[in-house]
Scaffold this active site. Sequence first.
Site, short mmCIF file in Angstrom:
data_model
loop_
_atom_site.label_atom_id
_atom_site.label_comp_id
_atom_site.label_asym_id
_atom_site.label_seq_id
_atom_site.Cartn_x
_atom_site.Cartn_y
_atom_site.Cartn_z
CB SER A 221 71.85 -53.55 -18.35
OG SER A 221 72.84 -54.53 -18.37
CE LYS A 222 68.13 -57.92 -24.06
NZ LYS A 222 66.73 -57.94 -23.68
#
Length: 491
Positions: free
Chosen positions: A255-256
């Site tokens: 995930s960013k």
Amino acid sequence: MTTPVRVRYAPSPTGDFHVGGARTALFNYLFARHHGGQFILRIEDTDQKRFNPDALKWLLNGLRYLGLNWDEGSEVGGDYGPYTQTERLDIYQKYCQQIIAAGQAYYCFCTSERLEAVHAEQVKKKLLPGYDRYCRDLAPSEAARRVAEGESYTVRAKLPIEGDITFKDMIRAEITIHYNMLQDAVLMKSDGIPTYHFANVIDDHLMEISHILRGDEWLNSVPLHLFLYQAFGWQPPIMAHLPLILNPTGKGKMSKREDRAPDGRVLPVFVRSFEELGYLREAMVNYLALLGWSYDDKTEMMTLAELIDRFSLERVKSSPAAWNYEKLDYFNGDYIRRLPAEELADKLLPFLAKAGIQADRAKMVQIAPLIRERLKTLNDAPPWVDFFFMEELPPYDGAQLIPKKTEPTVVLQVLTQARQILESVDFTHQALETALNAEATALGLKPNQMFQPIRVAVCGKMVAPPLFETLVILGREVSLKRIGQAIAKLT
Ligand code: GLU
């Protein structure tokens, strides 16, 4: 290796410093140090729309926290500067003129309205979207006239239309791409700022970069970059595209953003979050090094010196690596346990202060070995030690004083006897242990029936460091006072 190794980490300061970027920086660093080369930090800030003023600070702090010192670049300078792309605009202009003159790039006057209309039409006809090369064959004299008249323009690469391009990456098999899959990409935007591709290639050449190690999301850009190297007559660096980092489920990219686990815990993905949570540099570096690289498929714990000594691109995998928070915690716990008491105490003090605990250093040096085994992160420490530094314990539930299957009257007896013993016994671990164990036997109690009441009385909680050492550090006076308060609570 014949040419000197010069590698770069070239982040775009558009957001927080993500562990994916940290892994790329680390591999560059290890590769440079292994070969006695240079590690360069270049700031690729040509995307001014997405520029984030905090990003640079997060990045530099993060690299320093990880200990990835760079030899050239922001703040340290070097012979190939400036190292920030927006300070190099005149350089890109010069090369832009050169590549146009060579017939390998062209002026494009298409307005955004026109480009949008072309795109809409392509979508409607289910064609591959992309620039339709409308300006590609304008006569150079006409293009020059329109530029002189002040018309707005971009500059595009004049890629071959026929044939294909084959290239070899250090980490994967040979890749062949047909030119008809590629676009006449924009090299220079209408505001005179180059795109990533153009600035990146020019800088890698001018900074004499020998190897490019970067995330494999850039693999698709390689044909365009190779075209540019060829157009300028330059030798491209050797390339190695590092495998993707997957999220802990192994399905999908890491995930960013920082999501939350089902139990509400934040799942960190930014370097500064790991620092704030109390992950040691040694654990982070060791863990990150194994994301896509291995030494021998069994050795896991490695110091920075060992990683530098052992790192090689030959052992970087091409398959993605999934993030594993438990493994990182295990590494971190291991590195915490290796710290000498003084060093651990010094590292813990800021985390205690953040939790509002004004800890005394000398006392923390004594306490550190007692809690070392129990910490996964430095931030786990406050609840283990807070009661050492409190004048008065905060109110706690008196029921905790009473062990299972034990009558309150027995607990009262335990605490009264313990108070008597603590008044006169030598206040050492050994003497306390002997005397309190003897008392448990005399009263016919199991160890926990004896020690839980004392632990809760002096710590105000059931889960705490080992009891005898804790009593010694608290001292006779404080221990007696707290046992007295527990007796009062029970009666
Ligand atoms: N500026 C690019 C990035 O943010 C660098 C890519 C490269 O290393 O060429 O990832």
